[in-house]
Design an enzyme around this catalytic site. Structure first.
Site, PDB file in Angstrom:
ATOM      1  N   ARG A  50      -7.144  42.013 -81.903  1.00 26.72           N
ATOM      2  CA  ARG A  50      -6.044  41.104 -82.184  1.00 26.72           C
ATOM      3  C   ARG A  50      -5.737  41.028 -83.668  1.00 26.72           C
ATOM      4  NH1 ARG A  50      -6.681  36.297 -78.845  1.00 26.72           N
ATOM      5  NH2 ARG A  50      -5.606  37.786 -77.531  1.00 26.72           N
ATOM      6  N   TYR A  51      -6.767  40.978 -84.472  1.00 28.18           N
ATOM      7  CA  TYR A  51      -6.605  40.855 -85.928  1.00 28.18           C
ATOM      8  C   TYR A  51      -6.800  42.226 -86.566  1.00 28.18           C
ATOM      9  CZ  TYR A  51      -7.350  35.880 -84.891  1.00 28.18           C
ATOM     10  OH  TYR A  51      -7.256  34.613 -84.389  1.00 28.18           O
ATOM     11  N   ARG A 105     -10.878  43.076 -87.491  1.00 27.17           N
ATOM     12  CA  ARG A 105     -12.041  42.732 -86.673  1.00 27.17           C
ATOM     13  C   ARG A 105     -11.697  42.758 -85.189  1.00 27.17           C
ATOM     14  NH1 ARG A 105      -9.404  38.771 -89.093  1.00 27.17           N
ATOM     15  NH2 ARG A 105      -9.360  36.637 -88.336  1.00 27.17           N
ATOM     16  N   CYS A 158     -23.564  35.051 -67.917  1.00 26.16           N
ATOM     17  CA  CYS A 158     -23.968  33.904 -68.719  1.00 26.16           C
ATOM     18  C   CYS A 158     -25.138  33.211 -68.044  1.00 26.16           C
ATOM     19  CB  CYS A 158     -22.812  32.911 -68.848  1.00 26.16           C
ATOM     20  SG  CYS A 158     -21.606  33.407 -70.081  1.00 26.16           S
ATOM     21  N   CYS A 177     -20.192  27.485 -67.933  1.00 27.30           N
ATOM     22  CA  CYS A 177     -19.531  26.302 -68.478  1.00 27.30           C
ATOM     23  C   CYS A 177     -18.282  26.019 -67.640  1.00 27.30           C
ATOM     24  CB  CYS A 177     -19.090  26.541 -69.921  1.00 27.30           C
ATOM     25  SG  CYS A 177     -20.417  27.019 -71.022  1.00 27.30           S
ATOM     26  N   CYS A 209     -14.966  26.989 -69.321  1.00 28.45           N
ATOM     27  CA  CYS A 209     -14.887  28.356 -69.860  1.00 28.45           C
ATOM     28  C   CYS A 209     -13.437  28.817 -70.005  1.00 28.45           C
ATOM     29  CB  CYS A 209     -15.633  29.319 -68.949  1.00 28.45           C
ATOM     30  SG  CYS A 209     -15.665  31.009 -69.596  1.00 28.45           S
ATOM     31  N   ARG A 269     -12.674  31.862 -70.266  1.00 25.89           N
ATOM     32  CA  ARG A 269     -12.588  33.080 -69.446  1.00 25.89           C
ATOM     33  C   ARG A 269     -12.977  32.766 -68.010  1.00 25.89           C
ATOM     34  NH1 ARG A 269     -15.412  35.641 -74.292  1.00 25.89           N
ATOM     35  NH2 ARG A 269     -13.639  35.732 -75.726  1.00 25.89           N
ATOM     36  N   ASP A 321      -8.277  25.495 -74.280  1.00 26.25           N
ATOM     37  CA  ASP A 321      -7.254  26.479 -73.919  1.00 26.25           C
ATOM     38  C   ASP A 321      -6.532  26.121 -72.617  1.00 26.25           C
ATOM     39  OD1 ASP A 321      -7.646  28.144 -76.103  1.00 26.25           O
ATOM     40  OD2 ASP A 321      -9.309  29.207 -75.139  1.00 26.25           O
ATOM     41  N   ASP A 367      -5.914  28.060 -80.252  1.00 32.30           N
ATOM     42  CA  ASP A 367      -5.802  29.498 -80.026  1.00 32.30           C
ATOM     43  C   ASP A 367      -4.466  29.710 -79.324  1.00 32.30           C
ATOM     44  OD1 ASP A 367      -6.630  32.129 -80.185  1.00 32.30           O
ATOM     45  OD2 ASP A 367      -8.649  31.685 -79.449  1.00 32.30           O
ATOM     46  N   LYS A 420      -5.910  32.313 -83.645  1.00 36.66           N
ATOM     47  CA  LYS A 420      -6.272  30.929 -83.945  1.00 36.66           C
ATOM     48  C   LYS A 420      -5.371  30.347 -85.036  1.00 36.66           C
ATOM     49  CE  LYS A 420     -10.995  32.029 -82.735  1.00 36.66           C
ATOM     50  NZ  LYS A 420     -10.803  33.486 -82.591  1.00 36.66           N
TER      51      LYS A 420
HETATM   52  C1  PLP Z   1     -11.744  34.361 -82.474  1.00 33.55           C
HETATM   53  C2  PLP Z   1     -11.469  35.778 -82.380  1.00 33.55           C
HETATM   54  C3  PLP Z   1     -11.882  36.652 -83.390  1.00 33.55           C
HETATM   55  C4  PLP Z   1     -12.622  36.176 -84.607  1.00 33.55           C
HETATM   56  O1  PLP Z   1     -11.817  35.323 -85.360  1.00 33.55           O
HETATM   57  P1  PLP Z   1     -12.393  34.656 -86.684  1.00 33.55           P
HETATM   58  O2  PLP Z   1     -11.326  33.682 -87.082  1.00 33.55           O
HETATM   59  O3  PLP Z   1     -12.589  35.743 -87.650  1.00 33.55           O
HETATM   60  O4  PLP Z   1     -13.681  33.992 -86.323  1.00 33.55           O
HETATM   61  C5  PLP Z   1     -11.574  37.974 -83.256  1.00 33.55           C
HETATM   62  N1  PLP Z   1     -10.889  38.445 -82.196  1.00 33.55           N
HETATM   63  C6  PLP Z   1     -10.458  37.633 -81.214  1.00 33.55           C
HETATM   64  C7  PLP Z   1      -9.691  38.206 -80.078  1.00 33.55           C
HETATM   65  C8  PLP Z   1     -10.745  36.260 -81.262  1.00 33.55           C
HETATM   66  O5  PLP Z   1     -10.340  35.466 -80.279  1.00 33.55           O
END
Ligand code: PLP
Length: 437
Positions: free
Chosen positions: A121-122, A125, A134, A138, A141, A143, A302, A339, A346
């Site tokens: 997504r980002y 990372r 799990c 939860c 959850c 998911r 969520d 989110d 986020k």
């Molecule tokens: C939360 C999340 C991350 C990590 O986000 P940070 O703000 O760096 O902690 C990475 N990918 C996805 C899909 C997420 O939901």
């Protein structure tokens, strides 16, 4: 000794061995997880009437039940209907009502998945789902769509697809292992996976998201810690929601991890009638930092299906943040985030602290309601930045400079971009322009 009477009673009911206690054996805990209503009633002494029983069975058919004996032992049997652990672990028929605004995959994690197991997504990372299991399910959850659907741990071959994706995408410098719970994998598999990821030179940081310290603290064994230590730098994020969860066993698990040298973070979800109270939240945050855990995120719940009874208005979260800023240590304060439904990631939300602004002064308010001004510099020399770092007087001289392009709002603010606006797709006004050509 962390073995209390309730725990002893539960253990005796599960298995009359008369031998040394197996309570702290995490595999024993998993093997004896409570997965149906009858066992729950038998072990807790809590009894439901027939109507309730019928409705609960229907609930568990849709969203399965699984509670470790340890987590079960934290429920206050005399006041279980108000108990925060009961609410997170046992659930109820409210889960069967699905609102129109709710979605199976509200964060579009499956859509933003280039290969199975990876959510990208980002820019820098990825989320890597390395287990579908799990220790405890939860009820809140995010998911929930996946909970209990044939528990499985991906094979090494399946995981290698995710690893291959990360290998090829060298902009990924941070890999977040999630699931399910990564610590449901065997020690051997964890060691293998971390070794594979560590072999990728562009992966600077690996993070593990786990709820084991909360629901099965005995999983944090010395052996596990010694394996993890081989693969530093590793960050570990856990998921405490209520101060009652920070037991002596949980503290011991956290101490093991902290002594192992891993920075510890915590992500809480804001849950109605569980922790939607500034006092409870502050107590939780203080207990976390006392145990060397840095609060990281506080999530707005969520829009996953069947969670409406857990959701609070955003205002509750802002009220809680208001009760933290200034009132307690900065490092005890999480970032409150929503989110974004649809996969926008986020989004942090905060009370407002800037009251007004002129060309040379900012008016701010503090947590006490004191209104103050900050005088801005008269002669700040704005340096045009064209991303020509070689010519820059700051002379950062960063050897591995990343020249990746600015995106989003950052791009609007950038001197090196001519873009003056971001326009949604299918904007009607602009379509009219095109039509009139
Ligand atoms: C939360 C999340 C991350 C990590 O986000 P940070 O703000 O760096 O902690 C990475 N990918 C996805 C899909 C997420 O939901």
């Amino acid at each position: 000794m962390i073995y209390n009477e309730i725990q002893q009673e539960i253990e005796n009911k599960i298995e009359k061995t008369g031998e040394a206690s197996k309570w702290k054996d995490w595999k024993w805990q998993l093997k004896n997880s409570i997965r149906n209503l009858e066992t729950f009633e038998h072990l807790t002494g809590i009894n439901f009437n027939n109507t309730e029983r019928q409705a609960l069975k229907e609930t568990f058919q849709k969203f399965p039940l699984s509670i470790t004996p340890y987590y079960l032992s934290l429920i206050d049997q005399n006041n279980y209907r108000n108990d925060p652990v009961f609410k997170q672990a046992f659930g109820g028929i409210e889960e069967l009502s699905v609102l129109k605004s709710e979605m199976p995959d509200p964060l579009s994690e499956d859509k933003d998945s280039p290969v199975e197991g990876i959510t990208h997504r980002y820019p820098d990372r990825v989320l890597f789902h390395v287990s579908n299991m799990c220790a405890m399910y939860c009820r809140h959850c995010t998911r929930k769509r996946k909970v209990g659907d044939t528990d499985f741990v991906p094979s090494k071959e399946q995981m290698l697809k995710g690893i291959e994706y990360i290998r090829q995408n060298t902009q990924v410098r941070d890999v977040l292992l999630s699931g399910g719970d990564p610590f449901m994998l065997s020690d051997e598999k964890i060691d293998w996976l971390l070794t594979e990821l560590r072999a990728l030179s562009h992966v600077e940081v690996i993070r593990i998201g786990t709820r084991m310290p909360v629901v099965l603290p005995y999983r944090i064994t010395d052996k596990l810690v010694s394996i993890l230590k081989k693969h530093q730098p590793l960050w570990i994020n856990t998921h405490f929601n209520h101060p009652n969860e920070i037991t002596s066993s949980a503290k011991e698990a956290l101490a093991r991890l902290a002594d192992g040298g891993f920075p510890l973070g915590n992500q809480s979800v804001l849950l109605a009638d569980v922790n939607d109270c500034p006092r409870i939240m502050r107590k939780l945050l203080h207990k976390l930092v006392q145990n060397r855990v840095r609060p990281y995120y506080l999530y707005q719940c969520d829009l996953s299906e069947g969670l409406s009874h857990f959701r609070t208005p955003i205002g509750k979260g802002i009220e809680i943040m208001e009760s933290l800023v200034g009132h307690t240590s900065g490092f005890a304060r999480p970032t409150y985030v929503i989110d974004a439904p649809g996969g926008g990631g986020k989004i942090p939300v905060m009370p407002n602290y800037i009251i007004s602004w002129s060309t040379n002064k900012v008016v701010l308010r503090n947590y006490e309601g004191v209104i103050t001004t900050y005088k801005e510099p008269d002669n700040y020399d704005h340096k045009m930045c064209e991303h020509q770092c070689e010519d820059c007087t700051l002379e950062l001289n960063i050897s591995e400079r990343d020249e990746s392009k600015a995106i989003g709002i950052e791009k609007l603010l950038s001197d090196s971009s001519d873009v003056i606006s971001l326009i949604p797709e299918n904007n009607e006004r602009l379509q009219r322009r095109d039509d009139s050509k």
